[in-house]
Motif scaffolding. Structure first.
Motif, PDB file in Angstrom:
ATOM      1  N   ARG A   1       0.435  -1.237   0.157  1.00 30.34           N
ATOM      2  CA  ARG A   1       0.177  -0.150  -0.120  1.00 30.34           C
ATOM      3  C   ARG A   1       1.071   1.224  -0.193  1.00 30.34           C
ATOM      4  N   PHE A   2       2.019   1.480   1.004  1.00 29.04           N
ATOM      5  CA  PHE A   2       2.494   2.527   1.456  1.00 29.04           C
ATOM      6  C   PHE A   2       4.093   2.303   0.641  1.00 29.04           C
ATOM      7  N   GLU A   3       4.310   1.423  -0.023  1.00 32.40           N
ATOM      8  CA  GLU A   3       5.754   1.254  -0.888  1.00 32.40           C
ATOM      9  C   GLU A   3       7.002   0.725   0.777  1.00 32.40           C
ATOM     10  N   LYS A   4       6.511   1.067   1.648  1.00 26.93           N
ATOM     11  CA  LYS A   4       8.045   1.405   2.934  1.00 26.93           C
ATOM     12  C   LYS A   4       6.823   1.047   4.049  1.00 26.93           C
ATOM     13  N   ILE A   5       8.323   0.903   5.904  1.00 33.20           N
ATOM     14  CA  ILE A   5       7.365   0.754   6.873  1.00 33.20           C
ATOM     15  C   ILE A   5       8.793   2.131   7.244  1.00 33.20           C
TER      16      ILE A   5
ATOM     17  N   PRO B   1      13.508   0.803   5.277  1.00 31.42           N
ATOM     18  CA  PRO B   1      14.618   1.271   5.215  1.00 31.42           C
ATOM     19  C   PRO B   1      15.551   2.262   5.643  1.00 31.42           C
ATOM     20  N   ASP B   2      16.883   2.370   5.458  1.00 27.77           N
ATOM     21  CA  ASP B   2      17.864   2.696   6.384  1.00 27.77           C
ATOM     22  C   ASP B   2      17.349   4.024   6.783  1.00 27.77           C
ATOM     23  N   GLY B   3      17.548   4.534   8.417  1.00 27.95           N
ATOM     24  CA  GLY B   3      16.978   5.156   9.267  1.00 27.95           C
ATOM     25  C   GLY B   3      16.118   5.341  10.362  1.00 27.95           C
TER      26      GLY B   3
ATOM     27  N   GLU C   1      21.739  -5.408  16.680  1.00 25.89           N
ATOM     28  CA  GLU C   1      21.268  -6.155  15.645  1.00 25.89           C
ATOM     29  C   GLU C   1      20.887  -5.021  14.194  1.00 25.89           C
ATOM     30  N   VAL C   2      20.617  -4.169  14.143  1.00 24.63           N
ATOM     31  CA  VAL C   2      20.392  -3.443  13.408  1.00 24.63           C
ATOM     32  C   VAL C   2      20.444  -1.834  13.102  1.00 24.63           C
ATOM     33  N   ALA C   3      21.582  -1.383  14.155  1.00 22.75           N
ATOM     34  CA  ALA C   3      22.470   0.028  14.669  1.00 22.75           C
ATOM     35  C   ALA C   3      23.108  -0.464  12.725  1.00 22.75           C
TER      36      ALA C   3
ATOM     37  N   ILE D   1      19.281   1.908  12.013  1.00 25.06           N
ATOM     38  CA  ILE D   1      17.245   1.691  12.116  1.00 25.06           C
ATOM     39  C   ILE D   1      17.195   1.881  13.786  1.00 25.06           C
ATOM     40  N   ARG D   2      16.975   3.009  14.570  1.00 23.68           N
ATOM     41  CA  ARG D   2      16.749   2.462  16.327  1.00 23.68           C
ATOM     42  C   ARG D   2      15.805   1.950  16.469  1.00 23.68           C
ATOM     43  N   CYS D   3      15.836   1.617  17.890  1.00 21.74           N
ATOM     44  CA  CYS D   3      14.759   0.759  18.748  1.00 21.74           C
ATOM     45  C   CYS D   3      14.666   0.727  20.235  1.00 21.74           C
TER      46      CYS D   3
END
Length: 257
Positions: free
Chosen positions: A90-94, A140-142, A180-182, A186-188
């Motif tokens: 629907r929106f191409e990305k999350i 995406p990254d970021g 793992e995603v740093a 991507i921040r968690c």
């Protein structure tokens, strides 16, 4: 008890062109998150186990082409994967994943049936894992992940062992995921709400309201909007160097433990 100050004015965010994937959207705190992100220009992919609550929220948000609703049981990994793919289609990305789905049932351990324990863990812990795992391939990254934990994950909660155990595990999951995603920037992070004016807390307030408010330095319940403000900050560029953290939103009651 002194009169507490009223909450400050809403901070402005610009999430135009960004997409939020939100679970448990019909609940008090997630619904406030949805409304704040909508006002900030985000695309919204809202999920909840209960279609009726999604329909009510969609009605409150109004006619919006940047809104999609999707019934979802977060304890079902295949259904969560399909929902994340539908969001991408629907929106191409999350850009942002916020895990708001939760289950809060009463019962002490000594008389607890296996299915009650498993149900609490399946929604409050497995559901977070399923959601984040499904969302990451489309981020995406970021991007940013915000897990809604609870003060119960730090202090425990009498009569709510599955809930508090799962929320404690969510805090550890958040810290592990952040590492793992740093590399993808991507921040968690996690939010641990305390006494927030939601239907879940109102029952507790009927039993122990005076005691709990007396332990709260700010002397009042928080609002879902105040938690939503923190979620928006954690997704914003203002939190670009903040990851693997937990922000307490509880008016200071946590220090009373």
């Amino acid at each position: 008890m002194r009169q507490a100050a009223m909450p400050a004015k809403t901070v402005s965010y610009d999430f135009t062109g960004r997409t939020l994937f939100l679970t448990g959207a019909g609940g008090g705190i997630p619904a406030a998150i949805a409304k704040l992100f909508a006002a900030s220009g985000a695309n919204l992919f809202l999920t909840d186990l209960h279609p009726d609550s999604l329909a009510v929220l969609a009605g409150e948000l109004g006619d919006n082409t940047s809104l999609a609703i999707h019934p979802l049981d977060v304890s079902d990994p295949e259904a969560v994967t399909a929902a994340a793919e539908a969001c991408r289609d629907r929106f191409e990305k999350i850009d942002y994943v916020v895990t708001g789905a939760g289950l809060y049932e009463d019962g002490t351990v000594d008389g607890m049936a296996d299915e009650v324990w498993r149900r609490g863990i399946a929604v409050n812990l497995d559901g977070v894992f399923h959601t984040v795992r499904a969302g990451l391939p489309h981020m995406p990254d970021g991007g940013a992940v915000v897990n809604i934990a609870s003060m119960a994950g730090h202090r425990g909660s009498f009569g709510h062992a599955p809930y508090s155990a799962a929320k404690g595990a969510v805090l550890a999951l958040t810290r592990s995921l952040a590492q793992e995603v740093a590399s993808r920037n991507i921040r968690c992070n996690a939010i641990s709400p305390g006494l927030i004016d939601t239907p879940m807390v109102r029952g507790l307030m009927q039993e122990r309201g005076g005691e709990m408010l007396n332990m709260t330095p700010l002397g009042r319940l928080g609002t879902p909007k105040e938690v939503a403000e923190v979620a928006a900050f954690l997704c914003s560029d203002g939190a670009a160097f903040l990851t693997a953290e937990t922000i307490h939103v509880n008016g200071g009651v946590y220090i009373a433990s």
